[in-house]
Design a protein around this motif. Structure first.
Motif, mmCIF file in Angstrom:
data_model
loop_
_atom_site.group_PDB
_atom_site.id
_atom_site.type_symbol
_atom_site.label_atom_id
_atom_site.label_comp_id
_atom_site.label_asym_id
_atom_site.label_seq_id
_atom_site.Cartn_x
_atom_site.Cartn_y
_atom_site.Cartn_z
ATOM 1 N N VAL A 8 27.805 -5.601 -29.921
ATOM 2 C CA VAL A 8 27.517 -6.728 -29.048
ATOM 3 C C VAL A 8 28.798 -7.517 -28.741
ATOM 4 O O VAL A 8 29.697 -7.599 -29.589
ATOM 5 N N HIS A 9 28.891 -8.049 -27.528
ATOM 6 C CA HIS A 9 29.987 -8.962 -27.173
ATOM 7 C C HIS A 9 29.625 -10.339 -27.752
ATOM 8 O O HIS A 9 28.555 -10.868 -27.458
ATOM 9 N N ILE A 10 30.506 -10.900 -28.568
ATOM 10 C CA ILE A 10 30.167 -12.146 -29.267
ATOM 11 C C ILE A 10 31.032 -13.296 -28.745
ATOM 12 O O ILE A 10 32.261 -13.219 -28.764
ATOM 13 N N ALA A 11 30.365 -14.363 -28.276
ATOM 14 C CA ALA A 11 31.054 -15.614 -27.912
ATOM 15 C C ALA A 11 30.603 -16.657 -28.934
ATOM 16 O O ALA A 11 29.573 -17.312 -28.744
ATOM 17 N N PRO A 12 31.357 -16.793 -30.027
ATOM 18 C CA PRO A 12 30.841 -17.593 -31.153
ATOM 19 C C PRO A 12 30.997 -19.106 -30.986
ATOM 20 O O PRO A 12 30.512 -19.853 -31.836
ATOM 21 N N VAL A 13 31.701 -19.536 -29.913
ATOM 22 C CA VAL A 13 32.011 -20.948 -29.627
ATOM 23 C C VAL A 13 33.117 -21.471 -30.559
ATOM 24 O O VAL A 13 34.054 -22.100 -30.092
ATOM 25 N N VAL A 14 33.020 -21.206 -31.849
ATOM 26 C CA VAL A 14 34.141 -21.505 -32.750
ATOM 27 C C VAL A 14 34.736 -20.173 -33.190
ATOM 28 O O VAL A 14 34.008 -19.302 -33.660
ATOM 29 N N ILE A 18 34.695 -11.708 -29.577
ATOM 30 C CA ILE A 18 34.779 -10.315 -30.031
ATOM 31 C C ILE A 18 34.124 -9.451 -28.964
ATOM 32 O O ILE A 18 32.949 -9.659 -28.627
ATOM 33 N N GLU A 19 34.884 -8.482 -28.432
ATOM 34 C CA GLU A 19 34.342 -7.690 -27.309
ATOM 35 C C GLU A 19 33.235 -6.750 -27.733
ATOM 36 O O GLU A 19 32.272 -6.534 -27.004
ATOM 37 N N SER A 20 33.404 -6.159 -28.911
ATOM 38 C CA SER A 20 32.324 -5.300 -29.425
ATOM 39 C C SER A 20 32.301 -5.447 -30.930
ATOM 40 O O SER A 20 33.272 -5.082 -31.608
ATOM 41 N N GLY A 21 31.244 -6.014 -31.445
ATOM 42 C CA GLY A 21 31.210 -6.285 -32.877
ATOM 43 C C GLY A 21 29.792 -6.387 -33.401
ATOM 44 O O GLY A 21 28.836 -5.951 -32.761
ATOM 45 N N TYR A 22 29.683 -6.968 -34.563
ATOM 46 C CA TYR A 22 28.369 -7.053 -35.232
ATOM 47 C C TYR A 22 28.166 -8.464 -35.798
ATOM 48 O O TYR A 22 29.124 -9.211 -36.028
ATOM 49 N N ILE A 23 26.922 -8.812 -36.004
ATOM 50 C CA ILE A 23 26.543 -10.050 -36.716
ATOM 51 C C ILE A 23 25.597 -9.631 -37.831
ATOM 52 O O ILE A 23 24.596 -8.945 -37.566
ATOM 53 N N ARG A 24 25.920 -10.010 -39.054
ATOM 54 C CA ARG A 24 25.040 -9.677 -40.191
ATOM 55 C C ARG A 24 24.262 -10.924 -40.600
ATOM 56 O O ARG A 24 24.830 -11.984 -40.820
ATOM 57 N N ILE A 25 22.962 -10.800 -40.676
ATOM 58 C CA ILE A 25 22.081 -11.937 -40.993
ATOM 59 C C ILE A 25 21.367 -11.646 -42.301
ATOM 60 O O ILE A 25 20.777 -10.565 -42.473
ATOM 61 N N GLU A 26 21.453 -12.578 -43.224
ATOM 62 C CA GLU A 26 20.718 -12.474 -44.497
ATOM 63 C C GLU A 26 19.749 -13.654 -44.556
ATOM 64 O O GLU A 26 20.190 -14.808 -44.528
ATOM 65 N N GLY A 27 18.468 -13.372 -44.629
ATOM 66 C CA GLY A 27 17.484 -14.459 -44.633
ATOM 67 C C GLY A 27 17.581 -15.238 -43.342
ATOM 68 O O GLY A 27 17.557 -14.659 -42.261
ATOM 69 N N ASP A 28 17.740 -16.567 -43.426
ATOM 70 C CA ASP A 28 17.797 -17.365 -42.187
ATOM 71 C C ASP A 28 19.230 -17.721 -41.782
ATOM 72 O O ASP A 28 19.425 -18.530 -40.889
ATOM 73 N N ARG A 29 20.237 -17.074 -42.425
ATOM 74 C CA ARG A 29 21.645 -17.454 -42.157
ATOM 75 C C ARG A 29 22.494 -16.268 -41.717
ATOM 76 O O ARG A 29 22.193 -15.122 -42.035
ATOM 77 N N ILE A 30 23.568 -16.600 -41.033
ATOM 78 C CA ILE A 30 24.573 -15.598 -40.684
ATOM 79 C C ILE A 30 25.431 -15.360 -41.929
ATOM 80 O O ILE A 30 26.006 -16.305 -42.485
ATOM 81 N N ALA A 31 25.486 -14.084 -42.361
ATOM 82 C CA ALA A 31 26.287 -13.765 -43.553
ATOM 83 C C ALA A 31 27.693 -13.340 -43.166
ATOM 84 O O ALA A 31 28.627 -13.477 -43.966
ATOM 85 N N GLY A 32 27.855 -12.836 -41.960
ATOM 86 C CA GLY A 32 29.186 -12.443 -41.524
ATOM 87 C C GLY A 32 29.141 -11.889 -40.116
ATOM 88 O O GLY A 32 28.074 -11.571 -39.596
#
Ligand SMILES: [Zn+2]
Length: 461
Positions: A8-14, A18-32
């Motif tokens: 996914v293309h990620i625009a994290p605001v802070v 990232i043009e092509s990357g990943y978001i890892r979610i654990e429970g209700d939070r972003i883990a990385g």
């Protein structure tokens, strides 16, 4: 439970995009999150984000959900004309109207990428059921993170205010009901789905005593303060005539500037006003569509940002910004600022920040919401940028902000899916839509029973 959004293309605001990357979610939070393929996690649920832009879920910081039931009325009126026409209609609302209107309004917000919203409800006609609870019930069903503001008015016509006496409450009743709303519903936890706000309606409908007592109550309970301010020049005149002060100076006198306060609109500010908001950490909710609809003016957003005053976005009530999608307010804000100040006034990324982190700051949630960072809540919007038409725009953030609202592949709140492939998943989309339309018909019927033939009388304001 691990959820991986990949490719996914990620625009994290802070932090960097990232043009092509990943978001890892654990429970209700972003883990990385990071570039390239996701690290192997056995048994993780995977969402393929190919062709999508991931942004933080959008945060709406000014709304009146009940107004979903009174759209399309007083179409050509100024703010004061519009209010005077609609107070009579709103006086007839009951809990059933609010429930249907709120469900539709919240569903509509989720369908434009909104994951957190405030709702400013300030009319509580006697004997019409628990209107505050009705909005909360709808938010729980739709699953949007909710910051309902217990609003209030105590300054009716007989005390020099704008609203008719029939729609205002007594000061003691307001304070008791507001304290109870906080005690019953407010959850201060960092994962909170519901935080209550204290919110007298405006300087022209709330007494000075209500303002100061509300501020004292909010501060004693550790909750935030919100009101309308400096929306139109009529309000400037009203405040000068009644209080001898312009709106921001009046708020300063009442102890209503500070990092726990955000104002709706803040259109008509002097240089000194902007300096006071910046110096005190007082935020604003910019509502460009509503300001345009009512001809209120264009807020000095780019100057406010340059001077360090926080600004978030708001769709405002649907009666003054019919069917406005929150994503569209990024575009509207950008175009208004550029029309007023030139093409460098607001960038696409600044507009995205207004809609996310700026909103989170208004609500006191910047530690948990508003950007995609490890440790923050997994409130995420995945926008489709691979459609045959939308893929023609070189920069995905430009496509999101400069164009009309993009289709949504997924909306997550605390890792839970609210929207998938453009459809609400928590509730029946058709049912909440129909409930909103029925709430409108019911409100007009109830108003007619009280002798207000709303559609005929208020159409032209
Ligand atoms: Zn408003």
């Amino acid at each position: 439970m691990t959820l991986l959004i990949e490719n996914v293309h990620i625009a994290p605001v802070v932090g960097p995009e990232i043009e092509s990357g990943y978001i890892r979610i654990e429970g209700d939070r972003i883990a990385g999150l990071g570039a390239g393929p996701a690290p192997g996690v056995p048994d993780a649920e995977r969402v393929d984000g190919t062709g999508c832009l991931a942004t933080p879920g959008l945060v709406n910081t000014h709304h009146h959900l009940y107004q979903w039931a009174s759209q399309g009325l007083a179409q050509d009126a100024t703010l004061f004309e519009w209010l005077v026409a609609l107070y009579k209609v709103w006086a007839a609302m009951d809990a059933e109207v609010v429930k249907g209107a709120a469900a539709a309004g919240l569903g509509w917000l989720a369908l434009s990428g909104c994951t957190t919203t405030s709702d400013h409800h300030y009319i509580f006609p006697k004997g019409r059921g628990d209107l505050f609870a009705a909005g909360i019930e709808a938010a729980r069903e739709v699953g949007v993170r909710f910051h309902p503001a217990r609003g209030s008015m105590d300054r009716g016509e007989s005390h020099g205010g704008l609203p008719p006496d029939a729609v205002v409450e007594e000061l003691d009743d307001i304070l008791a009901a507001t304290a109870e709303a906080v005690d019953v519903y407010h959850d201060p936890s960092s994962s909170s789905m519901l935080r209550v706000v204290v919110a007298p309606c405006s300087p022209f409908s709330s007494s000075a005593e209500l303002m100061t007592e509300s501020a004292a109550l909010a501060r004693a309970k550790g909750v935030r303060l919100h009101t309308h301010l400096a929306e139109t020049l009529d309000e400037d005149e009203h405040c000068l005539a009644q209080f001898g002060l312009r709106p921001v100076d009046y708020m300063e006198k009442l102890g209503w500037l500070g990092p726990d306060v955000w104002f709706a609109h803040a259109v008509h500010l002097s240089d000194a006003d902007i300096g006071k908001l910046a110096a005190t950490g007082t935020g604003s909710a910019h509502c460009p569509s509503s300001n345009g609809r009512l001809g209120a003016g264009i807020a000095r957003v780019s100057e406010m940002l340059r001077r360090g005053a926080n600004v978030g976005l708001g769709v405002d009530g649907a009666a003054s910004s019919e069917l406005t999608p929150l994503a569209g307010e990024m575009r509207q804000a950008l175009l208004f600022q550029r029309a007023r100040y030139g093409p460098a006034a607001l960038t696409a990324r600044q507009a995205l920040e207004l809609a996310t982190l700026g909103g989170a700051r208004n609500l006191g949630r910047a530690g948990d919401l508003g950007s995609l960072e490890a440790g923050k809540l997994a409130d995420i919007a995945l926008w489709r940028i691979d459609g045959p038409f939308t893929s023609a725009v070189a920069d995905p953030v430009c496509a999101l902000v400069f164009g009309p609202a993009l289709p949504l592949a997924r909306v997550l709140v605390g890792g839970r899916t609210l929207v998938e492939d453009g459809e609400l998943k928590t509730v029946s989309q058709d049912a909440v839509g129909r409930a909103g339309a029925e709430a409108g018909r019911r409100l007009l019927r109830l108003a007619e029973q009280r002798g207000v033939t709303a559609a005929k009388e208020v159409h032209r304001g």
